[in-house]
Scaffold this active site. Structure first.
Site, PDB file in Angstrom:
ATOM      1  N   HIS A 198     -13.136  57.599 -28.820  1.00 43.83           N
ATOM      2  CA  HIS A 198     -12.110  56.587 -29.059  1.00 43.83           C
ATOM      3  C   HIS A 198     -12.172  55.464 -28.046  1.00 43.83           C
ATOM      4  CE1 HIS A 198      -9.471  59.223 -31.804  1.00 43.83           C
ATOM      5  NE2 HIS A 198     -10.052  58.287 -32.488  1.00 43.83           N
ATOM      6  N   ARG A 305     -11.652  59.386 -47.200  1.00 46.78           N
ATOM      7  CA  ARG A 305     -11.679  60.825 -46.884  1.00 46.78           C
ATOM      8  C   ARG A 305     -10.239  61.286 -46.677  1.00 46.78           C
ATOM      9  NH1 ARG A 305     -16.312  58.997 -43.392  1.00 46.78           N
ATOM     10  NH2 ARG A 305     -18.183  60.077 -44.121  1.00 46.78           N
ATOM     11  N   ARG A 341     -11.275  60.517 -52.360  1.00 47.14           N
ATOM     12  CA  ARG A 341     -12.046  61.751 -52.515  1.00 47.14           C
ATOM     13  C   ARG A 341     -11.126  62.939 -52.291  1.00 47.14           C
ATOM     14  NH1 ARG A 341     -16.818  63.215 -48.384  1.00 47.14           N
ATOM     15  NH2 ARG A 341     -15.040  63.755 -47.072  1.00 47.14           N
ATOM     16  N   GLU A 440     -24.437  65.144 -53.267  1.00 48.66           N
ATOM     17  CA  GLU A 440     -24.828  65.434 -51.881  1.00 48.66           C
ATOM     18  C   GLU A 440     -25.459  66.818 -51.747  1.00 48.66           C
ATOM     19  OE1 GLU A 440     -21.295  65.071 -49.435  1.00 48.66           O
ATOM     20  OE2 GLU A 440     -20.018  65.899 -50.982  1.00 48.66           O
ATOM     21  N   ASN A 463     -25.298  61.902 -45.939  1.00 45.51           N
ATOM     22  CA  ASN A 463     -25.115  62.723 -44.729  1.00 45.51           C
ATOM     23  C   ASN A 463     -25.359  64.188 -45.063  1.00 45.51           C
ATOM     24  OD1 ASN A 463     -24.211  60.308 -43.739  1.00 45.51           O
ATOM     25  ND2 ASN A 463     -22.058  60.859 -43.740  1.00 45.51           N
ATOM     26  N   ASP A 464     -24.719  64.639 -46.158  1.00 44.02           N
ATOM     27  CA  ASP A 464     -24.917  66.031 -46.556  1.00 44.02           C
ATOM     28  C   ASP A 464     -26.224  66.219 -47.317  1.00 44.02           C
ATOM     29  OD1 ASP A 464     -22.870  67.706 -45.524  1.00 44.02           O
ATOM     30  OD2 ASP A 464     -21.432  66.612 -46.753  1.00 44.02           O
ATOM     31  N   ARG A 474     -26.321  69.267 -39.795  1.00 44.31           N
ATOM     32  CA  ARG A 474     -26.079  67.888 -39.343  1.00 44.31           C
ATOM     33  C   ARG A 474     -25.343  67.798 -38.011  1.00 44.31           C
ATOM     34  NH1 ARG A 474     -21.822  65.519 -43.902  1.00 44.31           N
ATOM     35  NH2 ARG A 474     -20.780  64.291 -42.318  1.00 44.31           N
ATOM     36  N   CYS A 511     -22.686  56.249 -50.111  1.00 46.10           N
ATOM     37  CA  CYS A 511     -21.641  56.150 -49.086  1.00 46.10           C
ATOM     38  C   CYS A 511     -21.945  56.939 -47.808  1.00 46.10           C
ATOM     39  CB  CYS A 511     -20.287  56.573 -49.649  1.00 46.10           C
ATOM     40  SG  CYS A 511     -20.240  58.313 -50.114  1.00 46.10           S
TER      41      CYS A 511
HETATM   42  C1  PEP Z   1     -21.836  62.351 -46.988  1.00 42.84           C
HETATM   43  O1  PEP Z   1     -21.989  63.573 -46.981  1.00 42.84           O
HETATM   44  O2  PEP Z   1     -22.787  61.534 -46.990  1.00 42.84           O
HETATM   45  C2  PEP Z   1     -20.485  61.766 -46.971  1.00 42.84           C
HETATM   46  C3  PEP Z   1     -20.300  60.472 -47.074  1.00 42.84           C
HETATM   47  O3  PEP Z   1     -19.425  62.603 -46.833  1.00 42.84           O
HETATM   48  P1  PEP Z   1     -18.981  63.284 -45.436  1.00 42.84           P
HETATM   49  O4  PEP Z   1     -19.700  62.558 -44.333  1.00 42.84           O
HETATM   50  O5  PEP Z   1     -17.503  63.140 -45.398  1.00 42.84           O
HETATM   51  O6  PEP Z   1     -19.444  64.700 -45.611  1.00 42.84           O
HETATM   52 MG    MG Z   2     -20.394  64.990 -47.479  1.00 44.17          MG
END
Ligand code: PEP
Ligand code: MG
Length: 593
Positions: A198, A305, A341, A440, A463-464, A474, A511
């Site tokens: 932060h 989120r 979401r 994902e 990301n996932d 991750r 995203c």
């Molecule tokens: C992802 O998995 O790419 C995503 C955007 O969702 P989160 O990072 O909340 O898992």
């Molecule tokens: Mg995700």
């Protein structure tokens, strides 16, 4: 490296707030409070010790409230950070458990508090969501404040400075940062801190360059030393020679010009040089981020989120509470859309009060849609809240972690039930509400042709997807080097999904963090992605890059890249192309291999 550079004392930390500064170092005492004494108490001392601890809590609360009441305008939207510190201060996990340790084990308050912090760290370490697990820093910050008050140590007041300086500290809490007199403080560097702290967010809002995580800044730098701090790359140069100063003055100028040109154009649409319009939206989690979403030129929210209220409420949040929070976001973002979401809760991200068996592999455990289908009551209430919110603005609904068709059918059945209830209760909602899914999980990629006929849009969560496709945790730093957005398997998967969406005539966006990575832009456009959603601050620069390239070039790049076999080759190709297309990337340090 030239000879002059070789002689320079140059260290690299984590850049958390961009910009370049050249100035004198001012060391401030923000070292960790040393607990000199760990001692046992006798029965008669216990009451007094608890009173001493409570007094330290009261002082800390006063200090936080004082800072919050005087926040400079630039950081007012971040007052939630101080609110969260106040919440931590009042949380029984930290305070009651400390008092209990004092009373049960007859140990002094400092010792007990450190032990409570260690317990909390243990819990946070198991949370797989990187953002949430890194929030343990906030608990550490609050603990430091309490310890300092317990010790009676006076802190040097950073805001009473006589000349413009660069602050060098072991660590700065967000409260310290909010109190910086930006008329006198050019920027700061710290030993501690990480990418998502932060403190970094505060520094960005104040627009002062900052580099954290240098580990030994306070032992290397002396008061009055000349420093160059490059908040773009994380480089810090100690006692630079003339040529380094000239070089960085030039960079500084370029950065300032760059910044003002990016800021001036944040609200321009992202249209490629050959006329293709790309939609750029923001990812957000907290209500307070809405201002940034709007200021940085987002055309709506592509990923909202919703875990936060479940993780912070005592028990489960009520439907009314959810509607209230979502409605505010949706009304503030209108007329642009907000993609809400459904919760990605589960396993270790369990809301207080929910029981869950300990899982060996939480990332592959009972989370997100699996959790919601297992707990249909919780899911139904959130769906009702999202539906009700759709009456107040443009809402879209999205399910996370879909692995196959059955989950979509099951989720939609509960959605139908929620709609029927609202119909019966004569409560309004958007009857044409669009429903989409996150792609994902690799099985969803493989099934995307089928899934596309059951939803209105796809949003690719890289990301996932990278985690599951490359089998890398991750949040495990030992395999972080394998987080490779440019891995040919990932590019092929995205390509597969885009083709499935387009042939079914549904929308497709991306995203994951990849969307806000300047190096990934051309390749994503070449892959056929026409909508990106990212962290708000990345938006102006990504839009600018889009305006500097043509779709035709992006497609040619993609045709070349899709034939390459390793992430390294893809990256080398992209770096080479971007060097000529967007020269600013070089100077901002993005093209380092
Ligand atoms: C992802 O998995 O790419 C995503 C955007 O969702 P989160 O990072 O909340 O898992
Ligand atoms: Mg995700």
């Amino acid at each position: 490296m030239t000879e002059t550079e070789a002689e320079l004392k140059k260290v690299r930390g984590i850049p958390v707030s961009p910009g370049i500064i050249i100035g004198k170092a001012h060391l401030v005492d923000r070292s960790k409070v040393q607990i000199r004494y760990q001692y046992l108490l006798n029965g008669r001392q216990l009451e007094e010790e608890v009173a001493r601890f409570k007094e330290a809590l009261r002082m800390t609360e006063d200090q936080l409230v004082h800072v919050k009441d005087r926040l400079p305008d630039q950081v007012k939207e971040y007052s939630y950070i101080l609110d969260s510190h106040l919440m931590i201060l009042r949380d029984s996990m930290l305070t009651d458990s400390t008092i209990k340790k004092v009373l049960d084990e007859h140990i002094n308050a400092e010792w007990a508090l450190r032990r409570s912090l260690a317990d909390i760290r243990g819990i946070f370490n198991q949370i797989e969501d990187e953002y949430i697990s890194s929030r343990v820093t906030d608990v550490e910050n609050v603990t430091e404040m309490i310890l300092r008050n317990l010790s009676g140590e006076q802190r040097e007041k950073i805001f009473e400075l006589r000349e413009r300086v660069i602050i060098v500290a072991h660590d700065l809490t967000p409260a310290d940062t909010a109190e910086l007199n930006i008329g006198k403080v050019m920027g700061f560097i710290t030993d501690a801190g990480g990418k998502t702290s932060h403190t970094g967010i505060m520094a960005q809002a104040l627009e002062i360059p900052a580099v954290v995580g240098l580990e030994s800044a306070t032992s290397m730098v002396k008061d009055g030393d000349l420093l160059i701090v490059d908040g773009n790359t994380g480089d810090v140069i100690l006692n630079p020679d003339d040529s380094a100063i000239i070089q960085y003055q030039e960079k500084q100028l370029q950065h300032e010009e760059f910044k003002s040109s990016v800021a001036r154009t944040a609200h321009l649409p992202a249209v490629t040089l050959d006329g293709h319009r790309i939609t750029v939206r923001a990812n957000m989690e907290f209500l307070e981020e809405v201002a940034a979403v709007r200021d940085y030129g987002a055309e709506g929210v592509g990923l909202y989120r919703t875990e936060y209220l479940y993780l912070t409420s005592k028990g489960l949040p009520r439907e009314e509470e959810l509607v209230e929070e979502y409605r505010e976001v949706v009304e503030l973002i209108a007329p642009n859309p907000v993609v809400i979401r459904t919760v990605d809760l589960g396993s270790d991200k369990l809301a207080p009060g929910l029981d869950g068996a300990k899982e060996m592999n939480p990332a592959m455990g009972l989370r997100a849609i699996r959790f919601c289908l297992r707990e249909p009551e919780i899911f139904r209430i959130q769906l009702r809240a999202i539906l009700r919110t759709s009456a107040y603005g443009k809402v879209q609904l999205m399910f996370p972690m879909i692995s196959g068709l059955q989950e979509i059918l099951d989720a939609k059945a509960i959605l139908c039930q929620a709609k029927a209830e609202l119909d019966r209760e004569k409560i309004d909602y958007d009857r044409s509400l669009k429903t989409g899914i996150m792609i994902e999980i690799p099985s969803a990629v493989m099934m995307s042709e089928v899934l596309a006929h059951h939803v209105d849009f796809f949003s690719i969560g890289t990301n996932d997807l990278i985690q599951y496709a490359l089998a890398i945790d991750r949040v495990n730093e030992h395999v972080a080097f394998m987080y490779q957005p440019f891995h040919p398997a990932i590019l092929r998967m995205i390509h597969h999904v885009v083709r499935a969406a387009k042939s079914a005539g549904i929308g497709v966006s991306l995203c994951g963090e990849m969307a806000g990575d300047p190096l990934c832009v051309t390749i994503l456009l070449g892959l056929g992605i026409e909508e990106l959603s990212m962290n708000p601050r990345s938006i102006p620069f990504i839009k600018k890059i889009i305006r500097s390239i043509t779709m035709e070039e992006a497609r040619v790049d993609f045709d070349d890249v899709i034939h390459l076999s390793t992430a390294k080759e893809v990256r080398a190709y992209i770096v080479d192309r971007m060097r000529s297309l967007v020269p600013e990337l070089e100077e901002k340090g993005y093209l380092r291999m």
